[in-house]
Design a protein around this motif. Structure first.
Motif, PDB file in Angstrom:
ATOM      1  N   HIS A 132      14.858   4.674  62.805  1.00  0.00           N
ATOM      2  CA  HIS A 132      13.742   5.593  62.647  1.00  0.00           C
ATOM      3  C   HIS A 132      13.023   5.921  63.953  1.00  0.00           C
ATOM      4  O   HIS A 132      12.369   6.956  64.058  1.00  0.00           O
ATOM      5  N   ASP A 151       9.478   6.565  53.183  1.00  0.00           N
ATOM      6  CA  ASP A 151       9.638   5.254  53.822  1.00  0.00           C
ATOM      7  C   ASP A 151       8.973   4.174  52.980  1.00  0.00           C
ATOM      8  O   ASP A 151       7.883   4.381  52.437  1.00  0.00           O
ATOM      9  N   ASP A 199       5.273   1.764  59.098  1.00  0.00           N
ATOM     10  CA  ASP A 199       5.705   2.017  60.495  1.00  0.00           C
ATOM     11  C   ASP A 199       4.512   2.393  61.369  1.00  0.00           C
ATOM     12  O   ASP A 199       4.587   3.317  62.185  1.00  0.00           O
ATOM     13  N   HIS A 205      11.177   0.968  65.908  1.00  0.00           N
ATOM     14  CA  HIS A 205      11.193   1.755  64.655  1.00  0.00           C
ATOM     15  C   HIS A 205      10.014   1.418  63.747  1.00  0.00           C
ATOM     16  O   HIS A 205       9.676   2.212  62.874  1.00  0.00           O
ATOM     17  N   VAL A 246       6.998   4.158  64.317  1.00  0.00           N
ATOM     18  CA  VAL A 246       7.296   5.595  64.437  1.00  0.00           C
ATOM     19  C   VAL A 246       6.231   6.502  63.807  1.00  0.00           C
ATOM     20  O   VAL A 246       5.909   7.566  64.345  1.00  0.00           O
ATOM     21  N   ASP A 299      13.550   7.955  55.843  1.00  0.00           N
ATOM     22  CA  ASP A 299      14.000   6.585  56.076  1.00  0.00           C
ATOM     23  C   ASP A 299      14.583   6.144  54.735  1.00  0.00           C
ATOM     24  O   ASP A 299      13.873   6.086  53.719  1.00  0.00           O
TER      25      ASP A 299
HETATM   26 MN    MN Z   1      10.857   3.743  58.921  1.00  0.00          MN
END
Ligand code: MN
Ligand code: MN
Length: 267
Positions: free
Chosen positions: A87, A106, A110, A122, A125, A192
């Protein structure tokens, strides 16, 4: 315009997503070339595959390459479809989308400022994309894994995290309506694969139970297709695949292309 990024060097748990671009292509080749739900015949649509970017080890070297590739594709008036990889590479693509909104699928927020010594891990992100796009521009759907540090971060409320439980409670149609109304007319859509429940998508770097369904994601893609100007699919690791995850990744790409092309709308 499709391109692959064989990079998985910041993956914190299970690696292998560097092998995903070619595995997704292989699965895509086995899908029916006509999609009756959209009335779209894929061989009639001009889609180019640029192959993969060079395989590098350092995320700070990969990000400018991704940014450049997406910039070239956009200047040519085409829509980038990026096959990850992990990612972290998404923030390179999103650098070309200032002024746009973003939708992320996701399990994880993150949202770390940095992880394992890097702000480009990742696990960071969404935070990096927030730095680029600014507040109230990002919707992250399917959230169910958030560290206490992320949860208590002052900026956590600058992204609209829609948990997997909220999707189940409200229904995906309601969620789609909120996102459609709240986004700018250009949207970057980032998947993701771990946002989807591991029963459907087991082959991911960091699996997380109690996820959303593939048809939830398909519905959001279809609902937002008119606005989507950039698309990626990440964190699929073929090393753990029984065949389900690769074909689902390929199908979601077909859903995006089909939804872009079709005149039909799901109700
Ligand atoms: Mn992710
Ligand atoms: Mn994730």
């Amino acid at each position: 315009m499709i391109f692959g990024v064989p990079f998985d060097n910041t993956s914190s748990f299970r690696r292998g997503s560097r092998l995903a671009p070619d595995a997704i292509r292989y699965a895509y080749g086995n899908l029916e070339s006509f999609e009756s739900s959209y009335g779209v015949n894929f061989p009639d649509i001009p889609i180019a595959d640029l192959g993969n970017l060079e395989e590098l080890e350092d995320v700070t070297a990969v990000l400018p390459l991704v940014e450049h590739a997406v910039s070239v594709i956009r200047k040519d008036g085409k829509i980038p479809i990026m096959l990850g990889g992990e990612h972290s590479i998404t923030s390179g693509a999103v650098k070309n989308f200032s002024g746009s909104s973003m939708v992320i699928i996701d399990a994880h927020s993150d949202f770390r400022e940095e992880y394992m010594g890097s702000p480009h891990n990742h696990a960071c992100v969404t935070r990096r994309c927030l730095d680029i796009l600014g507040k109230d521009r990002i919707y992250s759907v399917g959230t169910r894994s958030v560290s206490r540090e992320e949860y208590e971060s002052e900026r956590f409320g600058e992204v609209r995290f829609i948990t997997a439980d909220e999707v189940r409670e409200k229904g995906i149609r309601q969620v789609g309506k909120e996102i459609l109304a709240g986004t700018e007319k250009s949207v970057y859509f980032s998947i993701d694969m771990d946002g989807i429940d591991p029963s459907y998508a087991p082959a991911v770097g960091t699996p997380e139970p109690y996820g959303i369904t593939p048809t939830d994601v398909r519905y959001l893609i279809h609902t937002l297709a008119g606005k989507i100007e950039g698309f990626d699919i990440l964190e699929f690791s073929p090393l753990y695949d029984n065949g389900n995850t690769s074909v689902l990744a390929a199908k979601l790409i077909q859903d995006f292309i089909g939804s872009k092309e079709t005149k039909k709308k799901f109700s």
